[in-house]
Write a protein that holds these residues in place. Structure first.
Motif, PDB file in Angstrom:
ATOM      1  N   ILE A 161     -96.334  -1.644  32.505  1.00  0.00           N
ATOM      2  CA  ILE A 161     -97.521  -2.328  32.972  1.00  0.00           C
ATOM      3  C   ILE A 161     -97.729  -2.458  34.208  1.00  0.00           C
ATOM      4  O   ILE A 161     -96.840  -2.971  35.031  1.00  0.00           O
ATOM      5  N   PHE A 163    -100.406  -1.375  38.156  1.00  0.00           N
ATOM      6  CA  PHE A 163    -101.340  -0.599  38.533  1.00  0.00           C
ATOM      7  C   PHE A 163    -100.987   0.295  40.132  1.00  0.00           C
ATOM      8  O   PHE A 163    -100.051   0.043  40.578  1.00  0.00           O
ATOM      9  N   ASP A 215     -99.738   6.298  21.147  1.00  0.00           N
ATOM     10  CA  ASP A 215    -100.882   5.422  21.605  1.00  0.00           C
ATOM     11  C   ASP A 215    -100.877   4.224  20.816  1.00  0.00           C
ATOM     12  O   ASP A 215    -101.216   3.394  21.217  1.00  0.00           O
ATOM     13  N   ARG A 218     -99.595   1.325  22.504  1.00  0.00           N
ATOM     14  CA  ARG A 218    -100.337   0.615  23.495  1.00  0.00           C
ATOM     15  C   ARG A 218    -100.995  -1.066  22.886  1.00  0.00           C
ATOM     16  O   ARG A 218    -101.156  -1.722  23.516  1.00  0.00           O
ATOM     17  N   PHE A 227     -99.096  -7.747  28.333  1.00  0.00           N
ATOM     18  CA  PHE A 227    -100.173  -7.384  29.035  1.00  0.00           C
ATOM     19  C   PHE A 227    -100.720  -8.395  29.738  1.00  0.00           C
ATOM     20  O   PHE A 227    -101.217  -8.653  30.839  1.00  0.00           O
ATOM     21  N   LYS A 231    -101.606  -9.973  33.611  1.00  0.00           N
ATOM     22  CA  LYS A 231    -102.927 -10.288  34.031  1.00  0.00           C
ATOM     23  C   LYS A 231    -103.228 -11.501  34.455  1.00  0.00           C
ATOM     24  O   LYS A 231    -103.846 -11.794  35.488  1.00  0.00           O
ATOM     25  N   GLU A 238    -106.801  -4.210  38.464  1.00  0.00           N
ATOM     26  CA  GLU A 238    -106.808  -3.706  37.068  1.00  0.00           C
ATOM     27  C   GLU A 238    -105.666  -3.102  36.737  1.00  0.00           C
ATOM     28  O   GLU A 238    -105.182  -2.192  36.994  1.00  0.00           O
ATOM     29  N   LYS A 240    -103.095  -1.440  34.017  1.00  0.00           N
ATOM     30  CA  LYS A 240    -103.062  -0.346  32.920  1.00  0.00           C
ATOM     31  C   LYS A 240    -101.714  -0.348  32.262  1.00  0.00           C
ATOM     32  O   LYS A 240    -100.492  -0.656  32.562  1.00  0.00           O
ATOM     33  N   ASN A 242     -99.036   2.147  30.723  1.00  0.00           N
ATOM     34  CA  ASN A 242     -98.797   3.615  30.638  1.00  0.00           C
ATOM     35  C   ASN A 242     -97.403   3.814  29.601  1.00  0.00           C
ATOM     36  O   ASN A 242     -96.521   3.017  29.386  1.00  0.00           O
TER      37      ASN A 242
END
Length: 266
Positions: A161, A163, A215, A218, A227, A231, A238, A240, A242
């Motif tokens: 997790i 950017f 996926d 995710r 995640f 945040k 932002e 992401k 992966n």
């Protein structure tokens, strides 16, 4: 004399005493019973339970439990195929049981190893190194390996997790394997898998499983939770998720270990 010197001397005395008891126990059990099962039960009584007897703890229960377990493991072995196990297996195994008898997951592995070595058809599957492998396992490791041995190829991933080129290194475990044991703490599970790989029982490969949708990781609840935590720490970028798809499997050495140390009824 310093305390550590006393401890060292005591350790050496116990080692010598254990060897004597082992030899006496083997001779006595062989003379009295002349059968493989009685030999091992006698060794367990004289080697494993010796320090327990001296401490006046419930050694009778442990002896009965060991005898019942070993009989259960060997009951399907025809009597003409039941043999005394090689001392290279029996000796270290019984010694190790001193310290792990009350840990069910590891005790089961040791007794399975003993029973495998007591069958003329399966003794070839055993190896003295297996004792040290079990010694290096935790109860969780035993559970994880037992589960992995039934699964074949196991999808896993290095989930990160972050950017740009930066990632939160403590947000996710090194190996994320929810299909293996989804109820366990993912970080503890990753650590357990790494240890099993270190012991040579599992292989972690960067190959992928054809047709598997990585996926799915995710949207896993744990990934989404981590995640959201990331945040909350940094609201100005932002983030992401992966996914680098990998595969985990029991290798040939691990399969042989499983045949020797796991049983179908566990």
């Amino acid at each position: 004399m310093e305390q550590n010197q006393v401890a060292e001397i005591a350790t050496e005395v116990l080692k010598e005493r254990s060897k004597d008891i082992y030899d006496d126990g083997l001779k006595s059990a062989t003379r009295e019973g002349g059968e493989a099962l009685q030999t091992i039960v006698g060794l367990f009584n004289n080697v494993v339970l010796y320090p327990v007897k001296k401490a006046n703890i419930t050694f009778k229960y442990k002896l009965e439990q060991f005898e019942q377990d070993l009989k259960r493991k060997t009951e399907k072995t025809p009597s003409h195929k039941l043999i005394e196990p090689p001392l290279a297996i029996a000796g270290p195994t019984l010694e190790a049981l001193k310290y792990t008898f009350d840990t069910k997951e590891l005790r089961e592995m040791y007794i399975n190893l003993l029973s495998t070595s007591m069958n003329v058809d399966t003794v070839i599957l055993t190896h003295p190194a297996y004792v040290d492998i079990i010694k290096a396992m935790s109860p969780l490791d035993a559970i994880v390996f037992q589960r992995a041995s039934k699964m074949g190829q196991i999808p896993c991933s290095r989930v990160t997790i972050g950017f740009d080129e930066k990632v939160y290194i403590n947000a996710m475990p090194k190996i994320f394997i929810p299909d293996l044991l989804d109820t366990e703490n993912p970080f503890l599970l990753s650590s357990s898998v790494e240890n099993l790989c270190r012991l040579g029982l599992l292989t972690h490969s960067d190959n992928t499983i054809i047709g598997y949708d990585y996926d799915l990781f995710r949207n896993h609840d744990f990934v989404r939770l981590q995640f959201e935590k990331c945040k909350a720490i940094n609201t100005e970028v932002e983030l992401k998720i992966n996914i680098n798809g990998d595969v985990l499997f029991v290798n040939d050495f691990g399969k042989n270990f499983a045949k020797a140390c796991l049983s179908d009824n566990e």
